[in-house]
Motif scaffolding. Structure first.
Motif, PDB file in Angstrom:
ATOM      1  N   ASP A 133       0.620  -1.060  -0.165  1.00  0.00           N
ATOM      2  CA  ASP A 133       0.305  -0.035  -0.730  1.00  0.00           C
ATOM      3  C   ASP A 133       1.301   0.888  -0.005  1.00  0.00           C
ATOM      4  OD1 ASP A 133      -2.317  -1.201   0.129  1.00  0.00           O
ATOM      5  OD2 ASP A 133      -3.000  -1.561   2.200  1.00  0.00           O
ATOM      6  N   ASP A 134       2.319   1.281   0.152  1.00  0.00           N
ATOM      7  CA  ASP A 134       3.298   2.020   0.474  1.00  0.00           C
ATOM      8  C   ASP A 134       3.515   2.562  -0.114  1.00  0.00           C
ATOM      9  OD1 ASP A 134       3.806   0.221   1.619  1.00  0.00           O
ATOM     10  OD2 ASP A 134       4.856   1.295   3.104  1.00  0.00           O
ATOM     11  N   ALA A 135       4.000   1.962  -1.491  1.00  0.00           N
ATOM     12  CA  ALA A 135       4.996   2.503  -2.537  1.00  0.00           C
ATOM     13  C   ALA A 135       5.127   3.486  -3.582  1.00  0.00           C
ATOM     14  CB  ALA A 135       4.711   1.437  -4.117  1.00  0.00           C
ATOM     15  N   ASP A 136       6.196   4.342  -3.694  1.00  0.00           N
ATOM     16  CA  ASP A 136       6.620   5.671  -4.288  1.00  0.00           C
ATOM     17  C   ASP A 136       6.689   5.237  -5.569  1.00  0.00           C
ATOM     18  OD1 ASP A 136       8.751   5.235  -4.898  1.00  0.00           O
ATOM     19  OD2 ASP A 136       9.720   5.926  -2.985  1.00  0.00           O
TER      20      ASP A 136
ATOM     21  N   THR B  56       9.091   3.649  -6.743  1.00  0.00           N
ATOM     22  CA  THR B  56       9.237   2.220  -6.250  1.00  0.00           C
ATOM     23  C   THR B  56       8.260   1.484  -7.580  1.00  0.00           C
ATOM     24  OG1 THR B  56       9.683   2.291  -4.347  1.00  0.00           O
ATOM     25  CG2 THR B  56       9.275   0.979  -4.737  1.00  0.00           C
ATOM     26  N   THR B  57       7.482   1.688  -7.980  1.00  0.00           N
ATOM     27  CA  THR B  57       6.344   1.714  -8.758  1.00  0.00           C
ATOM     28  C   THR B  57       6.898   1.508  -9.793  1.00  0.00           C
ATOM     29  OG1 THR B  57       4.673   2.614  -7.022  1.00  0.00           O
ATOM     30  CG2 THR B  57       3.861   2.420  -9.535  1.00  0.00           C
TER      31      THR B  57
END
Length: 118
Positions: free
Chosen positions: A21-24, A27-28
């Protein structure tokens, strides 16, 4: 100049983080590019272009080579859908039916190529 290949360690970590849920954005982007890289390795060729704007695109699947202009076989989707497809969280047919994937051309299918092992 060819892009540097993303390592299994870096790519796998990025995919796992991007599926959380917390990818920047960075990172994506790495996760998308890594999974596109794996697809191109699994199905080398130049018949179908898979696009995940704005992060990347690859040509894959053996067959007639495309050399100029818009390719006749194009698959395009967003990052979240690509991650879901490539990880096996979303089936190819379901993505097509929902309209989250646009596929044009006779050979524009990833059926049987997904999910990818990362």
């Amino acid at each position: 100049m060819a892009r540097a290949k993303i390592s299994v360690e870096e790519g796998g970590a990025a995919v796992r983080a991007a599926l959380g849920d917390d990818a920047d954005r960075n990172t994506t982007a790495m996760a998308v590019r890594y999974l596109l890289q794996l697809l191109a390795e699994r199905a080398p060729g130049n018949t179908v272009e898979v696009r995940v704007p704005p992060f990347g695109a690859v040509q894959c699947i053996p067959g007639p080579r495309h050399t100029r202009g818009t390719p006749p076989n194009v698959i395009e989707t967003d990052a979240a859908t690509w991650l879901a497809l490539a990880s096996g969280r979303l089936a190819w047919g379901d993505a097509l039916a929902s309209g989250s994937v646009h596929a044009s051309g006779q050979r524009a299918s990833l059926e049987g190529l997904l999910p990818l092992r990362y």
